[in-house]
Enzyme design. Structure first.
Site, PDB file in Angstrom:
ATOM      1  N   GLY A 136     -55.128  29.057 -13.398  1.00  0.00           N
ATOM      2  CA  GLY A 136     -53.879  28.937 -12.644  1.00  0.00           C
ATOM      3  C   GLY A 136     -53.100  30.230 -12.657  1.00  0.00           C
ATOM      4  O   GLY A 136     -53.636  31.303 -12.357  1.00  0.00           O
ATOM      5  N   GLY A 189     -54.424  33.584 -14.267  1.00  0.00           N
ATOM      6  CA  GLY A 189     -55.544  34.369 -13.746  1.00  0.00           C
ATOM      7  C   GLY A 189     -56.891  33.684 -13.886  1.00  0.00           C
ATOM      8  O   GLY A 189     -56.974  32.464 -14.070  1.00  0.00           O
ATOM      9  N   ASN A 239     -63.112  13.128   0.958  1.00  0.00           N
ATOM     10  CA  ASN A 239     -62.100  12.089   0.729  1.00  0.00           C
ATOM     11  C   ASN A 239     -61.010  12.103   1.784  1.00  0.00           C
ATOM     12  O   ASN A 239     -60.713  13.153   2.372  1.00  0.00           O
ATOM     13  CB  ASN A 239     -61.389  12.311  -0.625  1.00  0.00           C
ATOM     14  CG  ASN A 239     -62.271  11.977  -1.816  1.00  0.00           C
ATOM     15  OD1 ASN A 239     -63.266  11.272  -1.682  1.00  0.00           O
ATOM     16  ND2 ASN A 239     -61.902  12.492  -2.972  1.00  0.00           N
ATOM     17  N   ALA A 240     -60.406  10.941   1.952  1.00  0.00           N
ATOM     18  CA  ALA A 240     -59.101  10.886   2.613  1.00  0.00           C
ATOM     19  C   ALA A 240     -58.082  11.090   1.501  1.00  0.00           C
ATOM     20  O   ALA A 240     -58.103  10.366   0.503  1.00  0.00           O
ATOM     21  CB  ALA A 240     -58.901   9.528   3.269  1.00  0.00           C
ATOM     22  N   GLY A 242     -58.178  25.036  -7.162  1.00  0.00           N
ATOM     23  CA  GLY A 242     -59.457  25.357  -7.808  1.00  0.00           C
ATOM     24  C   GLY A 242     -60.613  25.298  -6.818  1.00  0.00           C
ATOM     25  O   GLY A 242     -61.536  26.121  -6.852  1.00  0.00           O
ATOM     26  N   ASP A 243     -60.570  24.319  -5.921  1.00  0.00           N
ATOM     27  CA  ASP A 243     -61.633  24.189  -4.903  1.00  0.00           C
ATOM     28  C   ASP A 243     -61.577  25.389  -3.951  1.00  0.00           C
ATOM     29  O   ASP A 243     -62.617  25.909  -3.523  1.00  0.00           O
ATOM     30  CB  ASP A 243     -61.448  22.897  -4.092  1.00  0.00           C
ATOM     31  CG  ASP A 243     -61.263  21.673  -4.979  1.00  0.00           C
ATOM     32  OD1 ASP A 243     -61.800  21.665  -6.098  1.00  0.00           O
ATOM     33  OD2 ASP A 243     -60.571  20.732  -4.549  1.00  0.00           O
ATOM     34  N   LYS A 254     -63.197  17.311  -3.576  1.00  0.00           N
ATOM     35  CA  LYS A 254     -63.504  18.645  -4.107  1.00  0.00           C
ATOM     36  C   LYS A 254     -64.619  19.315  -3.316  1.00  0.00           C
ATOM     37  O   LYS A 254     -64.626  20.533  -3.145  1.00  0.00           O
ATOM     38  CB  LYS A 254     -63.869  18.537  -5.591  1.00  0.00           C
ATOM     39  CG  LYS A 254     -62.697  18.064  -6.423  1.00  0.00           C
ATOM     40  CD  LYS A 254     -62.985  18.049  -7.893  1.00  0.00           C
ATOM     41  CE  LYS A 254     -61.884  17.310  -8.641  1.00  0.00           C
ATOM     42  NZ  LYS A 254     -60.525  17.806  -8.379  1.00  0.00           N
ATOM     43  N   GLY A 255     -65.563  18.505  -2.822  1.00  0.00           N
ATOM     44  CA  GLY A 255     -66.643  19.079  -2.024  1.00  0.00           C
ATOM     45  C   GLY A 255     -66.139  19.595  -0.689  1.00  0.00           C
ATOM     46  O   GLY A 255     -66.347  20.764  -0.332  1.00  0.00           O
TER      47      GLY A 255
HETATM   48  O1  RIB Z   1     -59.314  19.025  -6.194  1.00  0.00           O
HETATM   49  C1  RIB Z   1     -58.493  18.297  -5.320  1.00  0.00           C
HETATM   50  C2  RIB Z   1     -59.238  17.101  -4.779  1.00  0.00           C
HETATM   51  O2  RIB Z   1     -59.522  16.209  -5.827  1.00  0.00           O
HETATM   52  C3  RIB Z   1     -58.469  16.307  -3.769  1.00  0.00           C
HETATM   53  O3  RIB Z   1     -58.675  16.759  -2.441  1.00  0.00           O
HETATM   54  C4  RIB Z   1     -58.915  14.879  -4.005  1.00  0.00           C
HETATM   55  O4  RIB Z   1     -59.592  14.307  -2.933  1.00  0.00           O
HETATM   56  C5  RIB Z   1     -59.768  14.934  -5.263  1.00  0.00           C
HETATM   57  O5  RIB Z   1     -61.102  14.897  -4.969  1.00  0.00           O
END
Ligand code: RIB
Length: 294
Positions: free
Chosen positions: A207, A210, A10-11, A238-239, A39-40
């Site tokens: 978060g 833990g 994503n942008a 999380g990513d 997220k990817g």
């Molecule tokens: O988890 C954060 C992400 O969620 C952001 O980068 C946004 O693009 C959405 O996909």
């Protein structure tokens, strides 16, 4: 081994706001910025910054060459990122002064990648490699099944939460990753305790409370405290956790060591504004860990 990541690109458009706007409220942002996200892409960047060999499988539109180049600049292999006719996905991210966020996404190209090319990308994967997936693409279940059949360890982040997607993907998964809210949503949707799910491993991130890794067959839980930091922007934490965790496991760390590494990476990310572009490099994470009290 390698990490394959079938995921969104994503942008990200960030608006710094005094608080998350309520229903019907108009609010003036105090700052605007853009960056690479999804997220990817975020988890691919995290795994690559941790030191893993990462192959991203995804799609952008004709307007997304910059995003592919940005991913590559973080040492993510982008040969399986294709250009489709839809516009590149984007996200509108309101970040409040306490670091919390609210996100609206437009999937765009992320859901337009043909299944056939996504599947073909996995031809080069080897048994024992990892396959990461999230819920911002189409075809997660078919990709997860193909990954499992090829002997890959399938790590699936059930985010954004979709009951239908989790139900379809879960049986092909080695590790199910959720935050606390997603875990509650899944538990309610399936009317069962998370500990009774039919998946080998579950990772729940909470978060500042833990993270816990559950080995369902062994009936054990490994817990990692969160590192204390002053949050600036929790978006993408999380990513970052998921990417660093998989990279840690892929390099042979035990679960406890991988959890500690991932937790430190996520803590550092939270101190920085942005998503993919704010994910710390392994050296920074190691320095952060070395500075922690024994
Ligand atoms: O988890 C954060 C992400 O969620 C952001 O980068 C946004 O693009 C959405 O996909």
């Amino acid at each position: 081994m390698a990490v394959w990541n079938f995921g969104s690109i994503n942008a990200d458009y960030f608006y710094l706001v005094p608080h998350i706007p309520g229903r019907g409220e108009t609010l003036a942002a105090t700052k605007f910025s853009t960056g690479l996200g999804g997220k990817g892409a975020n988890s691919s960047v995290a795994a690559a910054r941790a030191g893993a060999d990462v192959f991203h499988i995804g799609a952008v539109g004709a307007d997304g060459a910059w995003a592919t180049e940005r991913l590559a600049s973080y040492s993510v292999d982008t040969r399986h990122v294709e250009t489709v006719e839809a516009p590149t996905g984007h996200a509108i991210i309101n970040v409040a002064e306490d670091g919390e966020n609210a996100i609206v996404i437009l999937a765009g190209a992320n859901v337009d990648q043909p299944l056939v090319t996504a599947l073909q990308a996995l031809d080069a994967a080897k048994p024992g490699d990892y396959l990461m997936l999230q819920n911002e693409t189409a075809h997660q279940a078919t990709m997860a099944e193909a990954g499992q059949n090829a002997g890959l360890k399938v790590v699936y982040s059930a985010a954004p939460f979709s009951e239908k997607s989790v139900r379809n993907v879960m049986r092909f998964v080695d590790v199910l990753v959720m935050n606390e809210i997603e875990a509650q949503q899944l538990s309610a949707a399936l009317d069962t305790d998370i500990g009774k799910l039919d998946v080998p491993h579950i990772l729940i991130t909470k978060g500042s409370d833990g993270a816990s890794w559950f080995d369902i067959q062994a009936g054990t839980q490994t817990y990692q405290d969160a590192f204390k930091v002053d949050p600036v922007d929790t978006t993408g934490a999380g990513d970052t956790f998921a990417g660093y965790m998989v990279a840690g496991l892929d390099e042979g760390l035990g679960v406890a060591a991988a959890l500690r590494l991932a937790s430190a990476a996520a803590a550092l990310k939270v101190t920085r504004a942005g998503t993919a572009d704010a994910i710390p490099a392994r050296q920074e994470v190691e320095a952060f860990l070395a500075a922690q009290p024994a």
